[in-house]
Write a protein that holds these residues in place. Sequence first.
Motif, short mmCIF file in Angstrom:
data_model
loop_
_atom_site.label_atom_id
_atom_site.label_comp_id
_atom_site.label_asym_id
_atom_site.label_seq_id
_atom_site.Cartn_x
_atom_site.Cartn_y
_atom_site.Cartn_z
N GLY A 6 42.07 28.05 35.03
CA GLY A 6 41.56 26.72 35.31
C GLY A 6 41.77 25.82 34.11
O GLY A 6 42.18 26.28 33.04
N PRO A 7 41.48 24.53 34.25
CA PRO A 7 41.74 23.58 33.17
C PRO A 7 40.83 23.80 31.97
O PRO A 7 39.70 24.25 32.10
N PRO A 48 48.78 20.45 36.64
CA PRO A 48 48.39 21.05 37.91
C PRO A 48 49.60 21.45 38.75
O PRO A 48 50.69 20.90 38.59
N LEU A 49 49.37 22.42 39.64
CA LEU A 49 50.45 22.98 40.46
C LEU A 49 50.27 22.53 41.91
O LEU A 49 49.23 22.77 42.52
N GLY A 80 42.91 26.51 46.11
CA GLY A 80 41.95 25.50 46.57
C GLY A 80 42.15 24.13 45.99
O GLY A 80 41.85 23.12 46.63
N LYS A 81 42.67 24.05 44.76
CA LYS A 81 42.94 22.77 44.12
C LYS A 81 44.05 22.96 43.10
O LYS A 81 44.24 24.07 42.58
N HIS A 120 49.52 31.72 51.39
CA HIS A 120 48.69 31.81 52.60
C HIS A 120 47.37 32.50 52.29
O HIS A 120 46.29 32.03 52.69
N LEU A 121 47.44 33.60 51.56
CA LEU A 121 46.23 34.34 51.22
C LEU A 121 45.31 33.51 50.32
O LEU A 121 44.09 33.47 50.52
N ALA A 122 45.90 32.84 49.33
CA ALA A 122 45.10 32.01 48.42
C ALA A 122 44.41 30.88 49.18
O ALA A 122 43.26 30.53 48.89
#
Length: 217
Positions: free
Chosen positions: A122-123, A149-150, A180-181, A206-208
């Motif tokens: 995370g950031p 960010p990706l 999620g983000k 897909h799983l994420a």
Amino acid sequence: MSFLIRVQLPDRPGALGAVATALGGIGADILSVDVVERTSGMAIDDLVVELPKGRLPDVLITAAESVEDVEVDAVRPYAGVLDTHRELELVEEVAEQPDEGLAIFTEGVPRIIRAGWALVVGPAEGGARTLTASTAAPQLKTLDLPWLPLARATILDGEASWVPETWRELGTELAATPLGKPDRVLLVGRPGGPMFRAAEVARLAHLAGIIAVVLSG
């Protein structure tokens, strides 16, 4: 000892059977087969095989490639559990323990896609920080990830300047997907390969996506 062997073979009846016969001829016992990708008349399959004590993994390559039009992408030791968590089982486990969900997910991902390790990052000020890490993951509190960010799941260049030197020395193949983000990302690594395929990255995304919904519920 068990090994994961990734093979490219013609997508035609009998091709996998011929590989299995060739491997059986050197005493290798096939424990599982997963289809990774099928494109343009070719198939990419992962085989987990067990070799008799004292046999070197090189014999797997020689045997498999004795079959016409078969190529071996990679062979590496495999210590995973064969009755591994699949996607649905992992989602259910996360849903049952949401407080530990992120850690459970991170630990379970390498077993599903047969990676060496996984990190959720995370950031952080000046870079990114590790939120959770699987068994065998690099012990790094912070990382310089210029691609954050990706926006979407992607295969990463394992030789890029941001990649830690130890990862490059091990020939680590890398892939990542938003969780999620865009600034919370799952990063997975395969020291020594094989390279990630597009179908594997799509499966990872897909799983994420499912897990992100479960954790936000």
